[in-house]
Design an enzyme around this catalytic site. Structure first.
Site, PDB file in Angstrom:
ATOM      1  N   GLU A   1       0.837  -1.199   0.000  1.00 46.48           N
ATOM      2  CA  GLU A   1       0.000   0.000   0.000  1.00 46.48           C
ATOM      3  C   GLU A   1       0.877   1.257   0.000  1.00 46.48           C
ATOM      4  OE1 GLU A   1      -2.381  -0.611   3.449  1.00 46.48           O
ATOM      5  OE2 GLU A   1      -3.163  -2.516   2.713  1.00 46.48           O
TER       6      GLU A   1
ATOM      7  N   GLN B   1       1.841  -2.101   5.948  1.00 46.15           N
ATOM      8  CA  GLN B   1       2.124  -0.781   6.504  1.00 46.15           C
ATOM      9  C   GLN B   1       2.469  -0.787   7.985  1.00 46.15           C
ATOM     10  OE1 GLN B   1      -1.005   2.014   5.503  1.00 46.15           O
ATOM     11  NE2 GLN B   1       0.053   2.587   3.614  1.00 46.15           N
ATOM     12  N   PHE B   2       1.784  -1.601   8.761  1.00 45.70           N
ATOM     13  CA  PHE B   2       2.083  -1.767  10.176  1.00 45.70           C
ATOM     14  C   PHE B   2       1.911  -3.244  10.525  1.00 45.70           C
ATOM     15  CE2 PHE B   2       0.949   2.666   9.904  1.00 45.70           C
ATOM     16  CZ  PHE B   2       1.812   3.291  10.790  1.00 45.70           C
TER      17      PHE B   2
ATOM     18  N   LEU C   1      -6.063  -1.701  -0.611  1.00 42.00           N
ATOM     19  CA  LEU C   1      -5.962  -1.815   0.841  1.00 42.00           C
ATOM     20  C   LEU C   1      -6.494  -3.183   1.265  1.00 42.00           C
ATOM     21  CD1 LEU C   1      -7.226   1.731   1.903  1.00 42.00           C
ATOM     22  CD2 LEU C   1      -4.899   0.968   1.475  1.00 42.00           C
TER      23      LEU C   1
ATOM     24  N   GLU D   1      -4.612  -6.581   2.894  1.00 42.69           N
ATOM     25  CA  GLU D   1      -3.441  -7.360   3.289  1.00 42.69           C
ATOM     26  C   GLU D   1      -3.548  -8.820   2.847  1.00 42.69           C
ATOM     27  OE1 GLU D   1      -3.437  -3.657   5.275  1.00 42.69           O
ATOM     28  OE2 GLU D   1      -5.006  -5.194   5.289  1.00 42.69           O
TER      29      GLU D   1
ATOM     30  N   PRO E   1      -5.396  -9.766   8.473  1.00 45.98           N
ATOM     31  CA  PRO E   1      -6.148 -10.251   7.311  1.00 45.98           C
ATOM     32  C   PRO E   1      -5.349 -11.206   6.419  1.00 45.98           C
ATOM     33  CG  PRO E   1      -6.544  -7.916   7.625  1.00 45.98           C
ATOM     34  CD  PRO E   1      -5.438  -8.281   8.567  1.00 45.98           C
TER      35      PRO E   1
ATOM     36  N   TYR F   1      -1.439  -4.725  11.153  1.00 47.77           N
ATOM     37  CA  TYR F   1      -2.380  -4.955  10.060  1.00 47.77           C
ATOM     38  C   TYR F   1      -2.209  -6.312   9.383  1.00 47.77           C
ATOM     39  CZ  TYR F   1      -2.994   0.174  10.127  1.00 47.77           C
ATOM     40  OH  TYR F   1      -3.240   1.477  10.485  1.00 47.77           O
TER      41      TYR F   1
ATOM     42  N   HIS G   1      -1.253   0.609  16.048  1.00 43.32           N
ATOM     43  CA  HIS G   1      -0.048   0.959  15.295  1.00 43.32           C
ATOM     44  C   HIS G   1       1.230   0.765  16.111  1.00 43.32           C
ATOM     45  CE1 HIS G   1      -3.340   3.243  13.400  1.00 43.32           C
ATOM     46  NE2 HIS G   1      -2.644   3.127  12.274  1.00 43.32           N
TER      47      HIS G   1
END
Length: 339
Positions: free
Chosen positions: A44, A97-98, A73, A75, A104, A101, A144
């Site tokens: 992403e 991204q983190f 977006l 995962e 999924p 996340y 996060h």
């Protein structure tokens, strides 16, 4: 007791430059993409934006949109695509991204990527790297700032890595991209620009599964990885001022992890304190503690100590309370020394 000394491993002697950890990650990706046309990068906003932390800035312009591209977006789609690409001969780098996340894509990681070599009797492998910023220290709150590495260390077939220096970040990422197994590559986000160090101009790799002794000592083994390593150094400094010789070990790689180096250190010092910022329950350091008591019990002069995050959701505003700071580490070390 002798003063704590620094081994060459702690600061590799090079003719290179001083860069930070995120620059080391960017360099590693660029050099491997240049070296191997099979390496592709996606996630992403990794393209023109350069990723949420700018770790991939400039790579799309350099290598083109067919090798560095943005994804929806999703995962699950990112990881699933990486598995398919890896099985078909590419060497994908999938950025999440983190680390928070990754949920999924969890099924694709543990049921597909981690199992493909075994279930195919070695006919197929999944040489892929999932890069993701991990840990706290940036006031990111509970979505996060988590440290979920234990989920993945529990899964046979995966390798799990977390560097703490620019030298290791570059060398470990290169080694991960040249291997045949899927690697979860956690990047401690609070060290992205805080950790600076010398990195060689020449090509090199850091072998997965080898810990680094940052300092030699004789009274206590202080063991950690990732974002907590600067706190271990501060704690070792504070204890050295009181005449305590602390050996500081950076695991660097969790699967595989360097049992021999850890056990050799503990057999020498007789005491161990283990540090990570993940919650205490089912913390990976619990496995390290078990191996120490199983294989080095006769050498111990105190119970193995552990300093970790708390068993709560990660807080929004109490980063310094939640994270294992130097004060908590020193207190655990003093308890072991006074046992």
């Amino acid at each position: 007791m002798t003063a704590t000394q620094t081994r060459p491993e702690a600061a590799p002697m090079t003719t290179g430059r001083t860069i930070n950890l995120i620059q080391a990650v960017t360099e590693a990706i660029a050099e491997e993409m240049e070296r191997d046309q099979r390496v592709v990068l996606f996630g992403e906003d990794v393209g023109a934006r350069g990723g949420v932390f700018m770790a991939t800035a400039g790579l799309q312009e350099r290598f083109g949109k067919h090798r560095v591209f943005d994804t929806p977006l999703s995962e699950a789609s990112i990881v699933g695509a990486a598995v398919g690409m890896a099985v078909r001969g590419l060497r994908p780098i999938a950025e999440i991204q983190f680390a928070d996340y990754m949920g999924p894509g969890f099924d694709q990681i543990i049921s597909q990527a981690a199992k493909i070599r075994y279930r195919s009797a070695g006919q197929f492998t999944a040489p892929m790297v999932i890069r993701t910023p991990s840990g706290g220290g940036v006031k990111g709150g509970h979505h996060h700032s988590q440290s979920p590495e234990s989920y993945y260390t529990h899964t046979p077939g995966l390798k799990v890595v977390m560097p703490s220096t620019p030298y290791d970040a570059k060398g470990l990422l290169k080694a991960a991209l040249r291997g045949e197994d899927p690697v979860i590559y956690f990047e401690p986000k609070r060290l992205y620009r805080a950790a600076k160090g010398a990195v060689p101009d020449h090509d090199y790799v850091v072998k997965l599964g080898e810990a680094a002794i940052r300092r030699e000592g004789s009274d206590l083994s202080l063991i950690g990885y990732g974002g907590v390593m600067p706190d271990l150094e501060k704690a070792a400094d504070a204890l050295a001022a009181e005449g305590v010789s602390v050996e500081v070990i950076d695991l660097r790689s969790l699967v595989p992890w360097d049992r021999d180096r850890v056990l050799t250190s503990v057999q020498k010092t007789g005491r161990a304190v283990l540090v990570s910022e993940a919650p205490r329950i089912s913390n990976f350091m619990g496995e390290v503690a078990y191996v120490i008591q199983e294989q080095a019990f006769d050498y111990l002069t105190a119970p193995v100590g552990q300093v970790a995050g708390f068993d709560t959701p990660y807080p929004y505003v109490q980063d310094k309370v939640y994270l294992p700071g130097a004060n908590r580490i020193v207190a655990a070390c003093v308890q072991a020394l006074n046992y």
